[in-house]
Design an enzyme around this catalytic site. Structure first.
Site, PDB file in Angstrom:
ATOM      1  N   SER A  20      65.831  46.410   7.686  1.00 38.75           N
ATOM      2  CA  SER A  20      65.328  47.587   6.975  1.00 38.75           C
ATOM      3  C   SER A  20      65.016  48.769   7.887  1.00 38.75           C
ATOM      4  O   SER A  20      64.950  49.899   7.417  1.00 38.75           O
ATOM      5  CB  SER A  20      64.064  47.227   6.217  1.00 38.75           C
ATOM      6  OG  SER A  20      64.292  46.095   5.439  1.00 38.75           O
ATOM      7  N   VAL A  21      64.793  48.498   9.158  1.00 38.97           N
ATOM      8  CA  VAL A  21      64.480  49.580  10.087  1.00 38.97           C
ATOM      9  C   VAL A  21      65.619  50.601  10.131  1.00 38.97           C
ATOM     10  O   VAL A  21      65.418  51.771  10.446  1.00 38.97           O
ATOM     11  CB  VAL A  21      64.186  48.972  11.486  1.00 38.97           C
ATOM     12  CG1 VAL A  21      64.176  50.022  12.569  1.00 38.97           C
ATOM     13  CG2 VAL A  21      62.858  48.236  11.467  1.00 38.97           C
TER      14      VAL A  21
END
Lengths: 580, 110
Positions: free
Chosen positions: A300-301
């Protein structure tokens, strides 16, 4: 008058020696003297090298002038590593003659069993044996005071690391020969080492230096090295990380703190760590500088980058609505899913709820080349330009080989890999008004000049989304900290177990959180990674975000940043499920 | 003539003896300088050692431990900090009022 020499007047004793004989003797003796004089002149004037040298060997000595290895200092000038004298004890076994009490005392001073000491001294054939290298100064003095025959000392230096395990991975350590082996000690070995000097002297009968001869080469001391590390920030980061790893029964963890303005590394810590001056039984687990050497899929980063590109190219605005449907999306036969259905979300909401489908839908409007260029510019797949051993480049495949499903998964951080350090650095794009800035381990007070990757406006919009993601209704609410506004993105991934991701109950996770604070004008970027948390919780927002929160709190306080929010008690509303 | 030679001989002898004396003295002094230099180096090394020792006694780890265990201190948080501004920049002074200690947060140890 006969032609002879008369020695007496008595005729009885008259010798009949002819005169030529005595003359011959005189001549012979004279010749011998001439020979001696010639030889003396030859030896002393013409061919005196050999004797000159032999003489010098007996009274002239070349003394080495040891250079001091430079110190390693933190940004405030506090010592992180310094050399102190630590004599080594050696012996000529044949000459050693110890009685029982003496060897007992010596063994005690050297901190070794008496049997080991006797074993070392047993071999009479050897002419040199180290008894112990680098003992404490006090111990050496006591041994010297015992005045033992055949036991000698050699002056050596030992590195001392006051910060101990908290800064071990940054500072590294040196070998017993004072060569850098790890960390900064290795990278900057040349600058730190210095060059030994020498001088030639004449010593007298009792070993005093009485005269210097020839040229003296002064030793060049190693340079002191001032790092960008702040030892207090470093300590607190390490402490919070250690507590979190132990609490979550995790295998390991890393934390990186960057100065968002200058690109300096304020702290870089890993757990498990080690004490640099006690290195017996070190394992690779302890030694590894995970923040730089371990790569994993950023998950998700990566989403803020995909969204940022969408905003930058005008394909979406923060308020554009994206239909994420029922949490399932089919791309060329493969299914992408969210952890639970989110329905229609704004672009801001996609980041806040960490929706894979929302991100994919935005990404599928883009060219693979655009995404690849942005990711590369943000440092993915590139070796970080940092002077540190073992930094890896991670993996980002060329865009020409991307299949649609890969483009989709890459938009939310799968199919590429990066180290925690790379992730922390990539977020300077958002903190530094769209510029990616170079990072440094050395002190640098100038604001860094970066490369514009996104516009300042886009960076500001993404920052706002990151703040929402770390706020009420987001996935990383535990990143909130008293007094300071924060923004960031959490990530969680299954670790590969054998041939897959493991079955239920046997899964291994990796959790992380990357964010910045204060969010309006970021001062620091903090990235936290916890490997294999196994105490029930495993989401990045539950495991890594609290470490982020505490590290931000302590770091900003230490850096003297005034709180930008009015203080509220820390309340965590019901956490939203996060997807990975 | 003989007397002059005698005087010169005496002068040479005196000079030679003086040279020996001076040479001896210079070596003695050199040895002393050398000893003093060695002592200076030793003291510098000792100083360095003590600096490191001092630093090791003042690491954040130790300070925090002692502050918590012996002095029963707590880490400060913005919730229990009152921020003040210099009179010169009083424009920003009102921010301090926003950070009044919050009863629920006071005493929270991080």
């Amino acid at each position: 008058m006969s032609r002879s020499v008369q020695y007496t007047s008595s005729p009885l004793l008259a010798s009949r020696t002819p005169v030529w004989r005595s003359k011959f003797i005189v001549a012979a003796i004279a010749l011998a003297f001439v020979g001696l004089a010639a030889r003396a002149a030859y030896i002393q004037v013409f061919a005196n090298d050999f004797f000159q040298k032999q003489g010098e060997v007996r009274f002239a000595r070349t003394l080495e002038l040891p250079a001091n290895r430079g110190r390693i200092l933190d940004r405030n000038g506090l010592i992180l590593a310094s050399s102190i004298p630590a004599p080594s004890i050696w012996a000529i076994p044949e000459d050693v003659d110890l009685d029982r009490a003496q060897s007992q005392r010596l063994a005690k001073l050297l901190d070794m069993p008496i049997a080991e000491l006797n074993k070392k001294l047993a071999d009479d054939d050897k002419t040199f044996v180290w008894l112990k290298r680098q003992v404490d100064d006090g111990v050496a003095k006591e041994i010297a005071a015992m005045n033992l025959k055949g036991i000698y000392q050699r002056k050596e230096y030992k590195r001392q690391y006051p910060e101990g395990e908290a800064a071990a991975h940054v500072v590294g350590f040196t070998s017993v020969e004072d060569n850098g082996q790890e960390g900064v000690e290795l990278t900057f070995n040349k600058e730190l080492a210095g060059r030994n000097g020498s001088r030639r002297v004449i010593k007298d009968r009792i070993g005093r230096v009485v005269e210097a001869v020839g040229e003296t080469i002064a030793p060049a001391d190693g340079q002191d090295l001032q790092l960008s590390i702040d030892s207090k920030v470093q300590f607190f980061a390490y402490q919070k990380l250690r507590d979190a790893v132990l609490e979550n029964k995790a295998r390991a963890g890393s934390v990186v703190v960057l100065d968002a303005i200058t690109g300096e590394v304020l702290a870089l810590a890993n757990y498990p760590s080690y004490t640099p001056d006690k290195r017996r039984n070190l394992s690779g687990e302890q030694l590894r500088n995970r923040a730089l050497t371990d790569t994993f899929e950023p998950g998700s980063v990566m989403k803020p980058f995909t969204i940022g590109l969408g905003l930058e190219t005008g394909r979406v605005t923060p308020q554009t609505l994206i239909d994420t449907g029922v949490g399932k999306l089919n791309i060329t036969g493969s299914t992408i899913s969210d952890s639970h259905p989110n329905g229609v979300l704004t672009v801001e909401g996609v980041i806040q709820k960490s929706s894979n489908i929302g991100t994919t839908k935005i990404a599928m409007q883009m060219q693979p080349r655009e995404m690849w260029e942005l990711f590369s510019q943000a440092g993915f797949g590139q070796k970080p330009q940092i002077s540190f051993p073992g930094a890896v480049s991670g993996r980002l495949r060329p865009y020409k080989t991307w299949r649609p499903i890969e483009q989709a998964t890459m938009s939310y951080g799968y199919g590429l890999s990066a180290s925690l350090f790379q992730m922390a650095r990539s977020y300077t794009v958002f903190s530094h008004d769209g510029q990616i800035i170079p990072v440094t381990m050395l002190r640098n007070t100038e604001p860094a000049a970066g490369v514009q990757v996104l516009s300042a406006r886009t960076a500001g919009q993404v920052r706002k989304m990151l703040q929402m993601a770390a706020g009420p209704g987001g996935t990383g609410q535990k990143a909130q900290t008293i007094g300071y506004s924060v923004g960031g993105k959490s990530g969680t991934a299954y670790k590969q177990v054998g041939n897959g991701y493991g079955s239920n109950g046997n899964r291994k996770y990796r959790s992380w959180f990357v964010g910045m604070a204060p969010i309006e004008t970021p001062r620091i970027i903090v990235a936290v990674m916890i490997d294999e948390p196994s105490n029930g919780k495993y989401f990045g927002g539950d495991v890594a975000a609290p470490v982020f929160s505490e590290t931000v709190q302590q770091s900003l306080r230490l850096l003297g940043v005034q709180p930008d929010m009015s203080v509220k008690p820390q309340i965590v509303v019901q956490a939203a499920e996060e997807s990975f | 003539m003989t007397r002059l030679n005698l005087v010169l001989l005496m002068a040479v002898l005196a000079s030679a003896l003086y040279l020996v004396g001076v040479q001896y003295e210079s070596r003695r002094l050199f040895a002393e300088i050398d000893k003093a230099n060695a002592e200076a180096r030793k003291l510098a090394a000792e100083n360095e050692r003590l600096q490191v020792e001092k630093r090791a006694q003042a690491t954040p780890a130790r300070v925090e431990k002692l502050a918590k265990e012996q002095l029963h201190m707590k880490s400060s948080t913005p919730a229990i900090t009152h921020y003040v501004t210099y009179a010169a920049s009083s424009a920003a002074a009102d921010t301090s009022s926003a950070n009044r200690p919050n009863p629920e947060s006071v005493g929270r140890v991080q």
